[in-house]
Design an enzyme around this catalytic site. Structure first.
Site, short mmCIF file in Angstrom:
data_model
loop_
_atom_site.label_atom_id
_atom_site.label_comp_id
_atom_site.label_asym_id
_atom_site.label_seq_id
_atom_site.Cartn_x
_atom_site.Cartn_y
_atom_site.Cartn_z
CB VAL A 82 -0.85 -0.11 1.39
CG1 VAL A 82 -1.88 1.24 1.16
CG2 VAL A 82 -1.79 -1.40 1.22
CD GLU A 85 -12.28 7.89 3.06
OE1 GLU A 85 -12.21 8.67 3.97
OE2 GLU A 85 -13.09 6.82 2.55
CG ASP A 136 -9.32 -10.41 5.89
OD1 ASP A 136 -9.30 -11.33 7.09
OD2 ASP A 136 -8.55 -10.06 5.50
N PRO A 148 -9.30 -6.25 13.51
CG PRO A 148 -9.12 -6.43 16.03
CD PRO A 148 -9.24 -7.14 14.60
#
Length: 896
Positions: A26, A94, A145, A148
């Site tokens: 990412v 986003e 999925d 936390p």
């Protein structure tokens, strides 16, 4: 694959790495087109180079991009850079700042937070997660999925669920549970990122067994996450995937690990979420959200459990840990410390502050009972701002909202009208819920109040038999409706409006308006006692801190009032001048809390018509009084017909203004409202709406002639006169929706052109040749501009796809002007050949500050020279910004 800073993928330039995600690397990137930062999730090479899997992923990504919810990280689209095996494919998402819930749980338990603080922290987060699941499940999207690490909490307390539905997008449909389970556990992309154990820990028993899964798998995962938030430890710990999956399939949770003072509703919710049998498990995320809301409501705070006479103020019933929860959701700011001073005390000083509202248009304003929240309807959207927060926030799903805004007694919810429905929304930012649908006429409400027994009291002006006649009582829980007061039409009463509950939650004050424009204040009772008059000469009123607040013209006044005896005493005293007011509806933009805070809209410097060129430059002023019922130019452009307000009787009359000399002549003079004037083709007559009928009047004299009636239960407006003189273009708006119709002259027969879709015909206009009508419609779910053939209505063409309103044709019929979703006046070239319509991309011209006319008339017109005739606010249409004044401990301003 590692991307260097500056690498471009489509319109996105890589800024830096954000680390590894469950589906790939990412990166933070900058959108060079829209000038915003985004997250780029790079798809694994093995996956990106598999045509079948890539095509499946793209199909699913389009579905994910349709999710639009404040608690779901938005998917913007897919991008590609390069060709062949070297191609890079990325999902554009986003960018969510903040910590993951995994990090927050670890930090929370390292600090050994008390149970009270723990509950105050966990419940608002869990409620937002449930809200996100509710939205996705209603759209048919399952997360698969949830954990936390896939949940972030921003600094302002807003929860964002990440990677919604990406498991399915990467792996395919989960009708075969074995496929999903196997890929979740053994996919090379996931193995190399070390997320197997984390995924397995939140897997439902049916997933672990390789069986088919549905949304109940998400509800299991939600329960696991919630359990971990409250205990600080995994539901089923284990050193290996096998250990964890074996526990998921066979073991019961350790319920003793929950904090001892966990509310019973939360314990019950967790047991329902973590039932290994899917058929017995909680079925809907909405139920989880409701259970959490039930838990945060004190035992004596349930609708219907206390009589209105014995209800206590909301502030005294709050649990201490709810205050902690509010603090956990807000980032402290210096401006907040200055603005919020809490309840009025002997030592608290009077202070006055100004707030700039998010959109430059006359607002409707409300303040929460606890004084902590301000809400406005501005540009038909709802914005809220915490007194201790630096910025306004738009509430999702409120586009098209109208006045009034009504806070719940506990300051958590906001009720508002939208079209013919009444809705409520949580201030945290969930999607609105419908209280009642098709229960009011659009734009018909005049004020409202909400008591502790979950009763909404509303003022409604409507022609429908079941609505007209007085105030409405509506249950905020189930929408049940009944009439509370009955207006005396024989004495000229035309509406009961602006009700406000008194502290006992049973009595209320309200305004009575008469046909001659006079007002009086009465006290009513839900128990049915006859209302009694306590004052006269006031318009909108509200009770707070031992005073009745009311407005006279643009001055806000207060008079002492005893809510026990229902008696006013003493002379009114001035609180402030220059308060924003709509004279036509007597609506004054002010709100007052029970904690000593008053907020009101500042009156505009000027209001009136003027001419502007295509760049928004003012060319000339047109001298008028305040207008609220529309203004139109004659066919030769030499005169204007304007519905102006008479402040003495608070109604509108139509005036004819010669634009060359400025000479004015009064056309109508009834004690009621004449609105939406339109010129005949020969510019010798004016058609207009008066009450429930349509009239035509010669401009050189003569009596008005009624030419048609709107059907009972509808509110109508006149929009145009066909060039051949045969038809009037009209709108009928009712509980059932809106209709665009034509009225035949002279027989008065009304025939529908377009059926009801909520806003049909608002600001509808005919082309110069009379063959086409441009109008607004909500048939697609948003307000858009359409073109339809006239008079048959058979051929249709949609002009806008991203919002549009108030269309007006150029005099030569070659252009269509309208306002886009951001308030810009745009020009759209139109070519028509036979029945074929071709519209070109719009060109933005300028963004005026349009005066608020409450939807009753035209705000702009165009003459033969292409000049825009606009009813605007402020001396400079490009720079006017509306403001709110906030008075803390306002009673001290009048006691000094």
């Amino acid at each position: 694959m590692s991307l260097a800073q500056g690498t471009r993928i489509g319109a996105y330039e890589v800024v830096g790495s954000l680390g590894a995600g469950g589906m790939g690397e990412v990166y933070r990137a900058h959108d060079t087109s829209l000038r915003r930062d985004v997250a780029l999730k790079i798809l694994p090479e093995a996956f990106a180079n598999d045509p079948e899997r890539r095509a499946r992923f793209e199909r699913e990504a389009h579905v994910l991009a349709s999710l639009n919810h404040p608690n779901i990280a938005q998917v913007y689209g897919l991008e590609k850079a390069g060709e062949g095996s070297a191609a890079i494919r990325a999902l554009v998402m986003e960018l969510v700042e903040g910590q993951t819930l995994e990090e927050l749980i670890r930090a929370r338990f390292e600090l050994r937070t008390s149970n009270v603080e723990l509950l105050g922290w966990a419940l608002p987060i869990a409620r937002q997660i449930a809200d996100a699941l509710e939205c996705a499940h209603e759209t048919g999207v399952i997360h698969r999925d949830l954990k936390p690490a896939n949940i972030k909490v921003r600094g302002d307390g807003t929860v964002k669920v990440l990677d919604f539905g990406l498991a399915k997008a990467m792996m395919g449909d989960a009708n075969s549970g074995a496929t999903t389970s196997a890929m979740t556990l053994t996919s090379p992309a996931q193995t190399q990122h070390g997320v197997i154990l984390g995924t397995a820990a939140y897997m439902s028993p049916e997933q672990a067994r390789g069986q088919p899964v549905d949304k109940r798998a998400d509800l299991w995962a939600f329960g696991v996450v919630f359990f971990e938030m409250l205990t600080g430890r995994p539901l089923f710990p284990g050193e290996t995937v096998t250990d964890v999956l074996a526990a998921v399939v066979t073991r019961e949770p350790d319920w003793t690990a929950l904090p001892a003072d966990t509310p019973a509703a939360i314990r019950r919710l967790l047991r329902r979420c973590l039932d290994r049998d899917p058929s017995r498990r909680l079925r809907d995320a909405a139920d989880a959200r409701l259970d959490i809301e039930e838990a945060v409501r004190p035992p004596d705070d349930h609708a219907g459990e206390a009589s209105p006479a014995t209800i206590r103020p909301a502030a005294s019933r709050r649990w201490p840990w709810l205050v902690v929860a509010a603090g956990a959701l807000v980032v402290g700011a210096t401006v907040g410390a200055l603005m919020f001073a809490g309840p009025d005390t002997a030592d608290a000083p009077f202070r006055s502050l100004n707030l700039t509202i998010p959109e430059a248009s006359a607002p409707t304003v409300a303040i929460s009972p606890d004084g902590r929240w301000v809400a406005v309807v501005s540009d038909r959207k709802i914005f809220v701002k915490g007194m201790d927060q630096p910025a306004w926030r738009e509430l999702p799903g409120t586009a098209g909202a109208a006045h009034p805004l009504i806070f719940s007694p506990d300051s958590r919810l906001l009720a508002f009208p939208l079209g013919s429905s009444i809705r409520k929304i949580d201030l945290v930012g969930s999607r609105p819920q419908t209280i009642c649908d098709r229960c009011i006429q659009p734009n018909s409400l005049r004020g409202g109040s909400w008591n502790q027994a979950d009763v909404l009291l509303l003022g409604a002006t409507a022609d429908d038999a079941k609505l007209v006649g007085g105030l409405l009582r509506i249950s905020a829980a189930d929408g049940a409706m009944e009439r509370v007061t009955t207006q005396d039409t024989a004495r000229g009463e035309n509406s009961h409006r602006y009700p406000t509950f008194l502290p006992d939650g049973r009595q209320f004050v309200f305004t009575v308006r008469r046909d001659n424009g006079e007002h009086e204040i009465r006290v009513g009772d839900l128990a049915g006692a006859p209302p009694r008059t306590v004052a006269s000469g006031f318009s909108k009123t509200a009770y707070a801190d031992g005073y009745l607040l009311f407005a006279r013209d643009e001055t806000l006044l207060a008079v002492r009032f005893d809510p026990t005896t229902g008696q006013a005493s003493g002379d009114p005293v001035k609180v402030s001048e220059h308060v924003s007011q709509n004279l036509g509806t007597a609506h004054v933009s002010f709100g007052v809390s029970g904690e000593g805070t008053l907020v009101f809209g500042a009156a505009a410097a000027t209001k009136g018509y003027g001419f502007f060129d295509r760049h928004g430059r003012k060319l000339a002023d047109v001298t008028t009084r305040a207008g609220d019922g529309g203004g139109r130019l004659s066919s030769d452009g030499g005169r204007a017909a304007i519905a102006e307000i008479d402040p003495e009787k608070s109604s509108t009359d139509i005036y004819i203004i010669d634009l060359a000399s400025g000479a004015r002549s009064r056309l109508t003079s009834s004690p009621s409202w004449e609105q939406s004037p339109v010129w005949s083709p020969d510019a010798k007559r004016i058609a207009y709406r008066l009450g429930g009928a349509i009239y035509v009047q010669e401009i050189d004299g003569g009596k008005p002639q009624k030419v048609g009636d709107f059907v009972a239960g509808s509110i109508g407006f006149v929009h145009d006169w066909s060039p051949d003189g045969k038809y009037l273009l009209v709108t009928r708006s009712s509980i059932a929706g809106g209709e665009l119709a034509r009225l035949s002259l002279p027989d008065g027969r009304i025939e529908v052109i377009a059926p009801g879709h909520g806003q049909e015909g608002s600001n509808a206009r005919l082309s110069a040749d009379g063959r086409w009508v441009a109008y607004m419609s909500a048939e697609t779910g948003s307000t858009e501009v359409h073109i339809r053939s006239f008079p048959d209505g058979r051929v249709t063409h949609r002009v806008t796809t991203a919002g549009g309103e108030a269309p007006v044709w150029s005099r030569d019929g070659k252009e269509l002007f309208y306002r886009d979703a951001e308030g810009w006046v745009v020009a759209c070239a139109v070519r028509i050949s036979g029945s074929a319509i071709d519209t070109r991309p719009p060109e933005r011209l300028f963004k005026p500050t349009i005066a608020n006319t409450w939807g009753t008339g035209y705000q702009h017109d165009v003459d033969e020279r292409g000049r825009f005739f606009i009813y605007r606010v402020g001396d400079d249409v490009a720079s006017f910004a509306n403001t709110l004044t906030v008075m803390l401990n306002w009673t001290k301003a009048i006691k000094r």
